[in-house]
Design a protein around this motif. Structure first.
Motif, PDB file in Angstrom:
ATOM      1  N   ARG A   1       0.827  -1.202   0.000  1.00 26.26           N
ATOM      2  CA  ARG A   1       0.000   0.000   0.000  1.00 26.26           C
ATOM      3  C   ARG A   1       0.868   1.262   0.000  1.00 26.26           C
ATOM      4  NH1 ARG A   1      -4.259   0.387   4.750  1.00 26.26           N
ATOM      5  NH2 ARG A   1      -4.931  -1.533   3.684  1.00 26.26           N
ATOM      6  N   SER A   2       1.955   1.241   0.780  1.00 25.68           N
ATOM      7  CA  SER A   2       2.818   2.423   0.848  1.00 25.68           C
ATOM      8  C   SER A   2       3.475   2.699  -0.498  1.00 25.68           C
ATOM      9  CB  SER A   2       3.882   2.238   1.926  1.00 25.68           C
ATOM     10  OG  SER A   2       4.691   1.104   1.653  1.00 25.68           O
ATOM     11  N   VAL A   3       3.843   1.620  -1.223  1.00 23.23           N
ATOM     12  CA  VAL A   3       4.445   1.804  -2.551  1.00 23.23           C
ATOM     13  C   VAL A   3       3.450   2.478  -3.494  1.00 23.23           C
ATOM     14  CG1 VAL A   3       5.360   0.610  -4.562  1.00 23.23           C
ATOM     15  CG2 VAL A   3       6.025  -0.127  -2.271  1.00 23.23           C
ATOM     16  N   PHE A   4       2.194   2.025  -3.442  1.00 23.88           N
ATOM     17  CA  PHE A   4       1.167   2.620  -4.292  1.00 23.88           C
ATOM     18  C   PHE A   4       0.986   4.102  -3.962  1.00 23.88           C
ATOM     19  CE2 PHE A   4      -3.279   3.939  -4.686  1.00 23.88           C
ATOM     20  CZ  PHE A   4      -3.450   3.819  -6.058  1.00 23.88           C
ATOM     21  N   LEU A   5       0.923   4.438  -2.680  1.00 26.02           N
ATOM     22  CA  LEU A   5       0.714   5.834  -2.283  1.00 26.02           C
ATOM     23  C   LEU A   5       1.888   6.711  -2.701  1.00 26.02           C
ATOM     24  CD1 LEU A   5      -0.834   5.326   1.275  1.00 26.02           C
ATOM     25  CD2 LEU A   5      -2.013   6.008  -0.830  1.00 26.02           C
ATOM     26  N   LEU A   6       3.106   6.180  -2.549  1.00 28.91           N
ATOM     27  CA  LEU A   6       4.279   6.951  -2.980  1.00 28.91           C
ATOM     28  C   LEU A   6       4.291   7.150  -4.492  1.00 28.91           C
ATOM     29  CD1 LEU A   6       7.054   5.391  -0.712  1.00 28.91           C
ATOM     30  CD2 LEU A   6       6.143   7.711  -0.581  1.00 28.91           C
ATOM     31  N   ALA A   7       3.806   6.145  -5.238  1.00 29.18           N
ATOM     32  CA  ALA A   7       3.783   6.244  -6.695  1.00 29.18           C
ATOM     33  C   ALA A   7       2.797   7.292  -7.186  1.00 29.18           C
ATOM     34  CB  ALA A   7       3.440   4.883  -7.311  1.00 29.18           C
ATOM     35  N   THR A   8       1.808   7.641  -6.348  1.00 28.37           N
ATOM     36  CA  THR A   8       0.828   8.649  -6.770  1.00 28.37           C
ATOM     37  C   THR A   8       1.379  10.067  -6.680  1.00 28.37           C
ATOM     38  OG1 THR A   8      -0.120   8.860  -4.546  1.00 28.37           O
ATOM     39  CG2 THR A   8      -1.085   7.190  -6.010  1.00 28.37           C
ATOM     40  N   LEU A   9       2.455  10.273  -5.916  1.00 31.53           N
ATOM     41  CA  LEU A   9       2.961  11.631  -5.700  1.00 31.53           C
ATOM     42  C   LEU A   9       3.371  12.325  -6.998  1.00 31.53           C
ATOM     43  CD1 LEU A   9       5.000  11.162  -2.378  1.00 31.53           C
ATOM     44  CD2 LEU A   9       2.697  12.100  -2.689  1.00 31.53           C
ATOM     45  N   PRO A  10       4.123  11.661  -7.904  1.00 28.23           N
ATOM     46  CA  PRO A  10       4.459  12.343  -9.163  1.00 28.23           C
ATOM     47  C   PRO A  10       3.228  12.705  -9.993  1.00 28.23           C
ATOM     48  CG  PRO A  10       5.849  10.420  -8.835  1.00 28.23           C
ATOM     49  CD  PRO A  10       4.769  10.344  -7.820  1.00 28.23           C
ATOM     50  N   TYR A  11       2.201  11.864  -9.954  1.00 26.56           N
ATOM     51  CA  TYR A  11       0.986  12.154 -10.708  1.00 26.56           C
ATOM     52  C   TYR A  11       0.256  13.356 -10.125  1.00 26.56           C
ATOM     53  CZ  TYR A  11       1.714   7.622 -12.896  1.00 26.56           C
ATOM     54  OH  TYR A  11       2.252   6.573 -13.597  1.00 26.56           O
ATOM     55  N   ILE A  12       0.212  13.452  -8.796  1.00 31.57           N
ATOM     56  CA  ILE A  12      -0.410  14.614  -8.155  1.00 31.57           C
ATOM     57  C   ILE A  12       0.353  15.884  -8.504  1.00 31.57           C
ATOM     58  CG2 ILE A  12      -0.930  15.669  -5.916  1.00 31.57           C
ATOM     59  CD1 ILE A  12      -1.349  12.842  -4.811  1.00 31.57           C
ATOM     60  N   ALA A  13       1.690  15.799  -8.473  1.00 33.68           N
ATOM     61  CA  ALA A  13       2.505  16.962  -8.833  1.00 33.68           C
ATOM     62  C   ALA A  13       2.262  17.378 -10.285  1.00 33.68           C
ATOM     63  CB  ALA A  13       3.986  16.645  -8.610  1.00 33.68           C
TER      64      ALA A  13
END
Length: 253
Positions: free
Chosen positions: A1-13
């Motif tokens: 789950r943490s990997v998925f959440l971290l992977a969303t950060l570039p998309y949010i940016a």
């Protein structure tokens, strides 16, 4: 789950970045009704498609994009299994008869394999950005954008030949290096291709032409990817020499 959440950060940016774009970058803003705007867009798309087909230089560029980026899109994700194969072949424990003691699927969760994949992709993304920034130097060195594209095509073909030979003789590290270099080369190729489209097309139709080009290369990927995957599966199931040489054959052709 943490990997998925971290992977969303570039998309949010990236979403925040897009929201901050000034409106003038959208070009002409239509102020008519929705129906009028839709008709205008349809007419513009029809005219751009017609011009792109009638203009020999644009047809050639579309074909180049499909042949280069369509193939690249179909094979680029094989880098990860290639890196796993490197770890299995070189570093993971083996039995007395030389066979791997862990399956390819199980090795995907091995910490050493995960670290290698993460490290290679980190270096790869930095190298790809560097290649994009320096693509203009390739043009300066070759003398023109078309000459630079011709040189890159030869380098691209040479990498596929090296990939083919290395895989057949068991040089899995060279195979991985070829995949990395193909990715870096693609990032040098793309800015030059965009500039060539800009030279051969009109400014008013530039965005539409590039949209058509993007769809064309994805159509090529759509056609090539099943063939590439099927050929790799056939080689694996029949235990022929190598694993990834069909990808090199497709790319070389």
């Amino acid at each position: 789950r943490s990997v998925f959440l971290l992977a969303t950060l570039p998309y949010i940016a990236n979403v925040i970045n897009l929201i901050g774009y000034p409106a003038e970058l959208d070009g002409m803003v239509y102020r008519e009704s929705f129906g009028s705007t839709l008709r205008q867009v349809t007419r513009n798309l029809r005219k751009t498609l017609s011009d792109a087909w009638k203009t020999a230089s644009l047809r050639r560029l579309m074909a180049e994009s499909m042949a280069w980026e369509g193939v690249f899109g179909a094979i680029k994700d094989y880098l990860q299994p290639v890196l796993v194969a490197v770890m299995v072949a070189r570093f993971l424990p083996r039995s007395t008869d030389g066979s791997a003691t862990v399956s390819l699927e199980a090795s995907m969760t091995n910490p050493s394999v995960v670290a290698l994949i993460a490290g290679v992709y980190t270096v790869l993304f930095f190298a790809s950005g560097w290649a994009s920034r320096l693509s203009h130097r390739i043009v300066s060195w070759c003398g023109s954008q078309d000459a630079a594209a011709h040189w890159l095509w030869k380098f691209n073909f040479s990498l596929f030949v090296a990939l083919l030979v290395a895989d057949l003789v068991g040089g899995v590290i060279v195979v991985a290096l070829c995949f990395v270099l193909l990715t870096v080369l693609q990032n040098a190729w793309r800015p030059i291709l965009i500039s060539r489209f800009d030279d051969h097309g009109s400014a008013s139709q530039g965005a539409t032409v590039l949209s058509i080009e993007s769809q064309a290369q994805r159509l090529a990927t759509f056609a090539i990817a099943p063939l590439a995957g099927w050929s790799v599966d056939v080689v694996a199931h029949r235990h022929w020499a190598g694993e990834f040489w069909p990808l090199a054959l497709v790319g070389g052709l």
